[in-house]
Design an enzyme around this catalytic site. Structure first.
Site, PDB file in Angstrom:
ATOM      1  CE  LYS A  71      40.888  80.401  63.087  1.00 40.31           C
ATOM      2  NZ  LYS A  71      42.196  79.544  63.126  1.00 40.31           N
TER       3      LYS A  71
HETATM    4  C1  LIG Z   1      41.553  86.556  62.739  1.00 40.68           C
HETATM    5  C2  LIG Z   1      42.642  85.578  62.880  1.00 40.68           C
HETATM    6  N1  LIG Z   1      43.607  85.822  61.755  1.00 40.68           N
HETATM    7  C3  LIG Z   1      44.513  84.882  61.295  1.00 40.68           C
HETATM    8  C4  LIG Z   1      44.811  83.794  62.006  1.00 40.68           C
HETATM    9  C5  LIG Z   1      45.847  82.757  61.794  1.00 40.68           C
HETATM   10  O1  LIG Z   1      45.356  81.642  61.064  1.00 40.68           O
HETATM   11  P1  LIG Z   1      46.278  80.538  61.271  1.00 40.68           P
HETATM   12  O2  LIG Z   1      46.332  79.875  62.328  1.00 40.68           O
HETATM   13  O3  LIG Z   1      45.433  79.608  60.198  1.00 40.68           O
HETATM   14  O4  LIG Z   1      47.524  80.662  60.562  1.00 40.68           O
HETATM   15  C6  LIG Z   1      43.834  83.427  63.054  1.00 40.68           C
HETATM   16  C7  LIG Z   1      43.907  82.039  63.982  1.00 40.68           C
HETATM   17  O5  LIG Z   1      43.965  81.079  63.516  1.00 40.68           O
HETATM   18  C8  LIG Z   1      42.812  84.254  63.360  1.00 40.68           C
HETATM   19  O6  LIG Z   1      41.790  83.862  64.262  1.00 40.68           O
HETATM   20  N1  LIG Z   2      44.170  81.390  65.699  1.00 44.87           N
HETATM   21  C1  LIG Z   2      43.440  80.074  65.926  1.00 44.87           C
HETATM   22  C2  LIG Z   2      44.452  79.233  66.636  1.00 44.87           C
HETATM   23  C3  LIG Z   2      43.968  77.773  66.259  1.00 44.87           C
HETATM   24  O1  LIG Z   2      43.901  77.537  64.823  1.00 44.87           O
HETATM   25  P1  LIG Z   2      43.355  76.412  64.111  1.00 44.87           P
HETATM   26  O2  LIG Z   2      43.307  76.948  62.635  1.00 44.87           O
HETATM   27  O3  LIG Z   2      44.364  75.362  64.066  1.00 44.87           O
HETATM   28  O4  LIG Z   2      42.121  75.922  64.835  1.00 44.87           O
HETATM   29  C4  LIG Z   2      42.292  80.356  66.871  1.00 44.87           C
HETATM   30  O5  LIG Z   2      41.480  81.363  66.560  1.00 44.87           O
HETATM   31  O6  LIG Z   2      41.817  79.847  67.713  1.00 44.87           O
END
Ligand SMILES: Cc1ncc(COP(=O)(O)O)c(C=O)c1O
Ligand SMILES: N[C@@H](CCOP(=O)(O)O)C(=O)O
Length: 464
Positions: free
Chosen positions: A113
């Protein structure tokens, strides 16, 4: 200049700047570009020698035109990625044969993120300074988005941030990365509910027009287009290192809210030769089931050792749905409204993207085995989300010679209990987090109730 429309078709044509600040469209839809900019093979080849910030500036330039010039964008990207603690920003590790791991956890809060959030923070700073405005970010997190956002926006004069997480359903490290940050512009809310409840409340706050206007709401979840486009960069970064555009590359992406893997879809749309995007889920497998059976059906959230993916309703799926509906916003709107009532729908075909996507699931037992087996075979200690990807990737290897890149989305030290249970090893947090587990926390605990959450946000911040 690229303009943006809502997936639900009722928010007009908008600029990147509007889309960045608005987050969610006023009609409840998500912003998408009206057309894809494309990069030809020669242009991609010319990007091979660029460092990460320069690549980000090149790729994002057409999407952000009218808001940032190329040099300005480059300056922002340099600032955003300066805090990453690996010289390569997103290092690519060879595991074995055609298998690779893209490490996306070298940013300030140890998860993928940070790539988008660090860039968003400098973009918001720039645009809000120009406008002399203040705004309030409301967000939902299953752990990592919240940590990255709180870190990126803490102490910013023009931004206040309220972050909702599902109480007791994220790891203690993830929680403390948010709740121990001491800044008056940060409000942490532990919600008695699931991540899906948190996300529904965020959307409900946006749909409350009076509240939205009074607080000047904005979003940093991947409902914000800027989050998605910033995540496209590391797909191109990895593929260029593995021979693209002269060789296709496949990716396996641990998936919850469908933001990360949707960024992979965007990379393919703008010209990257992507052989396959494998959507890897834990037991919360609505997306894997969709790509296997074309039926999208909400289930009950099950807590797992990869809590950030304990999600049933993936907000970015709506962006792909618009494509699957042939770009028809009225049909997309009707489909989403019907889904909100019935919790399910089925599609006859996946059309042009059918060949691009595959889906698979790894349960918690498989995840533990994969963490142990990966350590044994390669010396890499991976987190449970990454292990979901690795476990699913082996079932979806494309043709020999096509690299398969699994995305390592978090540092193993964010999930010490699952990693210790699988390997006996307790991964160390970096020195900057040495006292994380003893720092005092600041967080309010609330029921899953819109009025209670809006009241808490107003009391903390007042109107913007
Ligand atoms: C460590 C981790 N892996 C995978 C995901 C999944 O990613 P996305 O929500 O973009 O599908 C998340 C949360 O978003 C996460 O925090
Ligand atoms: N797994 C995510 C959930 C929110 O996902 P986002 O990519 O839409 O912000 C988290 O870690 O909060």
């Amino acid at each position: 200049m690229i303009t943006y429309i809502s997936t639900r078709g009722q928010a007009g044509r908008r600029s990147f700047e509007d889309v960045l600040l608005a987050g969610l469209a006023e009609d409840g839809g998500l912003f998408v570009p009206e057309i894809w900019p494309t990069f030809g093979a020669d242009e991609l080849r010319a990007m091979r020698g660029l460092d990460y910030p320069s690549l980000a500036a090149r790729l994002l330039a057409p999407f952000t035109e009218g808001c940032f010039g190329h040099d300005e964008l480059l300056g922002l990207a340099r600032k955003a990625y300066a805090s990453f603690d690996h010289a390569a920003t997103a290092p690519l590790r060879h595991l074995a044969g055609d298998d690779w791991l893209l490490e996306l956890f070298h940013g300030p809060t140890l998860a993928f993120k940070d790539f988008a959030m660090q860039l968003l923070a400098v973009m918001f700073d720039e645009v809000l300074s120009r406008r002399g405005q203040q705004l309030t970010i409301v967000g939902a997190t299953s752990g990592d988005t919240g940590a990255a956002a709180v870190h990126a926006f803490a102490g910013k004069r023009q931004i206040r941030i309220a972050m909702l997480h599902p109480e007791g359903r994220i790891s203690p490290v993830q929680r403390r990365q948010m709740t121990t940050v001491r800044a008056d512009n940060v409000l942490n809310i532990a919600l008695r509910g699931t991540f899906d409840d948190c996300q529904d409340l965020v959307k409900a706050m946006f749909n409350d027009a009076a509240f939205r206007q009074r607080m000047r709401l904005s979003a940093v979840n991947s409902i914000n287009w800027a989050r998605v486009v910033a995540q496209v960069v590391y797909y191109v970064w990895a593929a260029l290192r593995l021979g693209a555009p002269d060789r296709p590359v496949a990716f396996t992406v641990p998936t919850g809210n469908f933001g990360n893997v949707y960024a992979g879809r965007v990379a393919a749309a703008i010209g990257l030769p992507v052989a396959k995007l494998v959507v890897a889920t834990n037991e919360n497998d609505i997306l894997a089931r969709f790509f296997q059976h074309r039926r999208y059906e909400r289930g009950t959230v099950v807590p797992t050792t990869s809590p950030s993916m304990d999600i049933q309703v993936a907000s970015n799926f709506e962006r792909l749905l618009l494509e699957l509906e042939g770009g028809d916003t009225a049909r997309t709107r009707a489909r989403m409204q019907a889904f909100a009532q019935s919790g399910a729908f089925a599609l006859e075909t996946l059309g042009e993207v059918a060949h691009l996507f595959a889906g698979g699931t790894a349960d918690q037992g498989t995840v533990a085995e994969t963490i142990a087996a990966t350590l044994h075979a390669t010396g890499e200690l991976v987190d449970p989300h990454t292990a979901v990807a690795l476990a699913v990737a082996v079932r979806h290897r494309p043709l020999p010679g096509v690299p398969m890149v699994s995305l390592a989305t978090a540092h193993p030290a964010k999930f010490p209990d699952a990693v210790r249970a699988a390997t006996g090893i307790v991964p160390d947090l970096p020195a900057r987090y040495a006292d994380l587990m003893t720092r005092p926390e600041r967080c309010v605990s609330l029921d899953n109730d819109l009025h209670a959450v809006e009241t808490a946000v107003c009391q903390q911040f007042g109107a913007a």
